[in-house]
Design a protein around this motif. Structure first.
Motif, PDB file in Angstrom:
ATOM      1  N   THR A  61       0.851  -1.184   0.000  1.00 32.37           N
ATOM      2  CA  THR A  61       0.000   0.000   0.000  1.00 32.37           C
ATOM      3  C   THR A  61       0.892   1.240   0.000  1.00 32.37           C
ATOM      4  O   THR A  61       2.084   1.168   0.341  1.00 32.37           O
ATOM      5  CB  THR A  61      -0.899   0.035   1.247  1.00 32.37           C
ATOM      6  OG1 THR A  61      -0.073   0.200   2.411  1.00 32.37           O
ATOM      7  CG2 THR A  61      -1.713  -1.247   1.376  1.00 32.37           C
ATOM      8  N   GLU A  62       0.323   2.363  -0.371  1.00 32.00           N
ATOM      9  CA  GLU A  62       1.087   3.612  -0.368  1.00 32.00           C
ATOM     10  C   GLU A  62       1.540   3.953   1.045  1.00 32.00           C
ATOM     11  O   GLU A  62       2.652   4.463   1.256  1.00 32.00           O
ATOM     12  CB  GLU A  62       0.217   4.738  -0.936  1.00 32.00           C
ATOM     13  CG  GLU A  62       1.003   5.923  -1.459  1.00 32.00           C
ATOM     14  CD  GLU A  62       2.058   5.543  -2.495  1.00 32.00           C
ATOM     15  OE1 GLU A  62       3.207   6.009  -2.337  1.00 32.00           O
ATOM     16  OE2 GLU A  62       1.745   4.773  -3.422  1.00 32.00           O
ATOM     17  N   GLU A  63       0.716   3.633   2.026  1.00 28.06           N
ATOM     18  CA  GLU A  63       1.069   3.903   3.423  1.00 28.06           C
ATOM     19  C   GLU A  63       2.276   3.069   3.855  1.00 28.06           C
ATOM     20  O   GLU A  63       3.185   3.577   4.522  1.00 28.06           O
ATOM     21  CB  GLU A  63      -0.120   3.605   4.332  1.00 28.06           C
ATOM     22  CG  GLU A  63       0.139   3.920   5.794  1.00 28.06           C
ATOM     23  CD  GLU A  63      -1.027   3.549   6.692  1.00 28.06           C
ATOM     24  OE1 GLU A  63      -0.945   3.831   7.907  1.00 28.06           O
ATOM     25  OE2 GLU A  63      -2.019   2.969   6.191  1.00 28.06           O
ATOM     26  N   GLU A  64       2.300   1.803   3.457  1.00 31.85           N
ATOM     27  CA  GLU A  64       3.436   0.939   3.794  1.00 31.85           C
ATOM     28  C   GLU A  64       4.726   1.452   3.173  1.00 31.85           C
ATOM     29  O   GLU A  64       5.777   1.508   3.831  1.00 31.85           O
ATOM     30  CB  GLU A  64       3.170  -0.492   3.309  1.00 31.85           C
ATOM     31  CG  GLU A  64       2.150  -1.243   4.140  1.00 31.85           C
ATOM     32  CD  GLU A  64       1.768  -2.577   3.508  1.00 31.85           C
ATOM     33  OE1 GLU A  64       1.348  -3.468   4.257  1.00 31.85           O
ATOM     34  OE2 GLU A  64       1.881  -2.714   2.264  1.00 31.85           O
ATOM     35  N   LEU A  65       4.649   1.862   1.914  1.00 31.07           N
ATOM     36  CA  LEU A  65       5.844   2.364   1.230  1.00 31.07           C
ATOM     37  C   LEU A  65       6.367   3.635   1.884  1.00 31.07           C
ATOM     38  O   LEU A  65       7.581   3.824   2.021  1.00 31.07           O
ATOM     39  CB  LEU A  65       5.536   2.604  -0.249  1.00 31.07           C
ATOM     40  CG  LEU A  65       5.259   1.350  -1.092  1.00 31.07           C
ATOM     41  CD1 LEU A  65       4.817   1.734  -2.493  1.00 31.07           C
ATOM     42  CD2 LEU A  65       6.494   0.450  -1.155  1.00 31.07           C
ATOM     43  N   GLN A  66       5.462   4.501   2.286  1.00 31.16           N
ATOM     44  CA  GLN A  66       5.872   5.745   2.952  1.00 31.16           C
ATOM     45  C   GLN A  66       6.538   5.455   4.298  1.00 31.16           C
ATOM     46  O   GLN A  66       7.550   6.073   4.647  1.00 31.16           O
ATOM     47  CB  GLN A  66       4.662   6.660   3.142  1.00 31.16           C
ATOM     48  CG  GLN A  66       4.167   7.293   1.845  1.00 31.16           C
ATOM     49  CD  GLN A  66       2.873   8.077   2.036  1.00 31.16           C
ATOM     50  OE1 GLN A  66       2.382   8.240   3.157  1.00 31.16           O
ATOM     51  NE2 GLN A  66       2.310   8.568   0.936  1.00 31.16           N
ATOM     52  N   LYS A  67       5.994   4.510   5.042  1.00 31.36           N
ATOM     53  CA  LYS A  67       6.599   4.132   6.325  1.00 31.36           C
ATOM     54  C   LYS A  67       7.998   3.561   6.127  1.00 31.36           C
ATOM     55  O   LYS A  67       8.931   3.880   6.856  1.00 31.36           O
ATOM     56  CB  LYS A  67       5.710   3.106   7.034  1.00 31.36           C
ATOM     57  CG  LYS A  67       4.462   3.666   7.678  1.00 31.36           C
ATOM     58  CD  LYS A  67       3.704   2.540   8.376  1.00 31.36           C
ATOM     59  CE  LYS A  67       2.427   3.046   9.021  1.00 31.36           C
ATOM     60  NZ  LYS A  67       1.655   1.930   9.653  1.00 31.36           N
ATOM     61  N   ILE A  68       8.130   2.687   5.125  1.00 27.42           N
ATOM     62  CA  ILE A  68       9.438   2.076   4.846  1.00 27.42           C
ATOM     63  C   ILE A  68      10.451   3.141   4.454  1.00 27.42           C
ATOM     64  O   ILE A  68      11.600   3.127   4.924  1.00 27.42           O
ATOM     65  CB  ILE A  68       9.294   1.006   3.737  1.00 27.42           C
ATOM     66  CG1 ILE A  68       8.516  -0.194   4.267  1.00 27.42           C
ATOM     67  CG2 ILE A  68      10.665   0.568   3.215  1.00 27.42           C
ATOM     68  CD1 ILE A  68       8.090  -1.189   3.197  1.00 27.42           C
ATOM     69  N   ASP A  69      10.050   4.072   3.611  1.00 31.16           N
ATOM     70  CA  ASP A  69      10.945   5.151   3.190  1.00 31.16           C
ATOM     71  C   ASP A  69      11.389   5.997   4.387  1.00 31.16           C
ATOM     72  O   ASP A  69      12.564   6.360   4.490  1.00 31.16           O
ATOM     73  CB  ASP A  69      10.264   6.045   2.152  1.00 31.16           C
ATOM     74  CG  ASP A  69      10.248   5.431   0.767  1.00 31.16           C
ATOM     75  OD1 ASP A  69      10.964   4.428   0.560  1.00 31.16           O
ATOM     76  OD2 ASP A  69       9.537   5.948  -0.103  1.00 31.16           O
ATOM     77  N   GLN A  70      10.468   6.306   5.259  1.00 30.66           N
ATOM     78  CA  GLN A  70      10.806   7.138   6.424  1.00 30.66           C
ATOM     79  C   GLN A  70      11.789   6.428   7.335  1.00 30.66           C
ATOM     80  O   GLN A  70      12.741   7.029   7.819  1.00 30.66           O
ATOM     81  CB  GLN A  70       9.517   7.486   7.194  1.00 30.66           C
ATOM     82  CG  GLN A  70       9.742   8.525   8.290  1.00 30.66           C
ATOM     83  CD  GLN A  70      10.327   9.816   7.774  1.00 30.66           C
ATOM     84  OE1 GLN A  70       9.858  10.391   6.793  1.00 30.66           O
ATOM     85  NE2 GLN A  70      11.414  10.281   8.389  1.00 30.66           N
ATOM     86  N   ILE A  71      11.567   5.146   7.555  1.00 31.48           N
ATOM     87  CA  ILE A  71      12.478   4.379   8.416  1.00 31.48           C
ATOM     88  C   ILE A  71      13.860   4.286   7.787  1.00 31.48           C
ATOM     89  O   ILE A  71      14.886   4.446   8.456  1.00 31.48           O
ATOM     90  CB  ILE A  71      11.906   2.966   8.676  1.00 31.48           C
ATOM     91  CG1 ILE A  71      10.629   3.070   9.519  1.00 31.48           C
ATOM     92  CG2 ILE A  71      12.942   2.091   9.395  1.00 31.48           C
ATOM     93  CD1 ILE A  71       9.827   1.783   9.559  1.00 31.48           C
ATOM     94  N   SER A  72      13.900   4.043   6.487  1.00 31.02           N
ATOM     95  CA  SER A  72      15.204   3.884   5.820  1.00 31.02           C
ATOM     96  C   SER A  72      16.016   5.167   5.845  1.00 31.02           C
ATOM     97  O   SER A  72      17.239   5.134   5.872  1.00 31.02           O
ATOM     98  CB  SER A  72      15.009   3.394   4.379  1.00 31.02           C
ATOM     99  OG  SER A  72      14.436   4.411   3.580  1.00 31.02           O
ATOM    100  N   LYS A  73      15.341   6.321   5.842  1.00 32.63           N
ATOM    101  CA  LYS A  73      16.047   7.611   5.885  1.00 32.63           C
ATOM    102  C   LYS A  73      16.785   7.803   7.207  1.00 32.63           C
ATOM    103  O   LYS A  73      17.769   8.538   7.292  1.00 32.63           O
ATOM    104  CB  LYS A  73      15.067   8.767   5.677  1.00 32.63           C
ATOM    105  CG  LYS A  73      14.596   8.918   4.233  1.00 32.63           C
ATOM    106  CD  LYS A  73      13.535   9.993   4.135  1.00 32.63           C
ATOM    107  CE  LYS A  73      12.966  10.062   2.708  1.00 32.63           C
ATOM    108  NZ  LYS A  73      11.821  10.998   2.618  1.00 32.63           N
TER     109      LYS A  73
END
Length: 337
Positions: free
Chosen positions: A323-335
């Motif tokens: 989901t778009e929400e999952e991708l956004q969470k993953i991106d934030q954590i990886s940053k």
């Protein structure tokens, strides 16, 4: 003689594997390919390597990726896989995609490294001898060489195909801009350049930063990803800060070090693990699925020290889309990693 599993190969081995076309070429690769970078040197047993290869092929993994310097020592992975080709895989060569590379230091003196015509063609001959093959399916230049004219390096790749010693060629560790320049030369030479191999993971956005994904999609070249699990960080091995005795931190230390396991990094890994659990996946399975969502990615290279690890990775087939929400969470954590 190596022990071959009963009823090998599995007659339904192709039923559950997905194959993606590599760019706009006619070649299809399995979603997961087996990388022989680690675990196929002389520090392992031939029996264990054979069990891993049998398990891979039994589940539709047809692509086996090598390089001249994979070991230890350099050349050992090709030599060991050559034995498996002659025994376990006898009669199945035409069902396999076998790739190798040249570009890193391989033998002493001025002609055993980089991107000269002399080195690349000599290395390919040596690789074929170790593998016991007349040709490989894909021959890569392993890394850019700024000290050799690009025309010379690409000309050597074209000659490898013209001589019948390779069917296709690829580039590894090239940026998007470097690949575009190389692709233009290879197109002029009418050389079947179809694939880029690059490092990429949730924690390592190198392939996004150097524009290789974007350039590959624009030029309709396939991408195959290595180090998708960030040298093991994107597994359950380090979630609590413990370092197993057989970890690469302990046994190698070149690509993964203890100072990467800071409390903040461990917290990030645990946050990613929670997302994976909510998706019904392990952290490793989510990391592989995350890469394969990219349209230009034809395949992901996975390594394995035992068959069970491969079987776990294979569970990603038909995984739930992000989901778009999952991708956004993953991106934030990886940053924050």
């Amino acid at each position: 003689m190596l022990k071959i599993m009963n009823d090998f190969p599995n007659p339904t081995r192709y039923d559950n594997m997905t194959y993606r076309r590599c760019g706009n070429s006619g070649l299809k690769l399995p979603l997961l390919s087996l990388g022989l970078w680690h675990n196929f040197g002389d520090t392992n047993t031939l029996e264990r390597m054979n069990a891993i290869c049998q398990t891979a092929f039994d589940h539709g993994i047809t692509h086996f990726d090598l390089a001249n310097n994979y070991g230890p020592p350099a050349g050992a992975a090709e030599k060991n896989f050559g034995i498996i080709l002659k025994t376990t895989f006898a009669g199945h060569r035409d069902e396999l995609i076998i790739s190798t590379k040249a570009g890193f230091d391989m033998w002493p003196g001025p002609y055993g490294d980089c991107g000269s015509r002399k080195y690349l063609l000599a290395s390919l001959d040596q690789s074929l001898q170790r593998l016991g093959l007349d040709y490989v399916d894909i021959f890569y230049h392993h890394r850019p060489d700024p000290n050799t004219p690009l025309e010379e390096t690409m000309g050597a790749l074209a000659q490898a195909v013209q001589s019948g010693k390779a069917l296709y060629v690829g580039l590894s560790n090239y940026s998007g801009a470097e690949m575009e320049r190389a692709a233009a030369i290879l197109k002029e030479l009418r050389c079947p350049f179809i694939i880029n191999q690059n490092r990429y993971s949730i924690l390592d956005r190198n392939a996004e930063e150097n524009a290789i994904l974007e350039a590959s999609e624009a030029l309709q070249k396939g991408v195959i990803v290595y180090s998708p699990l960030a040298q093991g960080l994107l597994t359950d091995r380090y979630l609590h800060g413990n370092i197993p005795a057989d970890s690469r931190i302990r046994t190698d230390g070149r690509f993964l070090t203890e100072n990467q396991l800071t409390p903040a990094h461990i917290a990030s890994l645990q946050a990613l693990q929670q997302i994976a659990q909510d998706r019904g996946q392990s952290l490793a399975q989510m990391a592989l699925s995350w890469i394969l969502r990219q349209p230009s990615v034809a395949s992901v290279l996975v390594g394995a020290s035992k068959p069970e690890q491969l079987l776990d990775s294979l569970k990603i087939m038909n995984s739930t889309p992000f989901t778009e929400e999952e991708l956004q969470k993953i991106d934030q954590i990886s940053k924050n990693f």
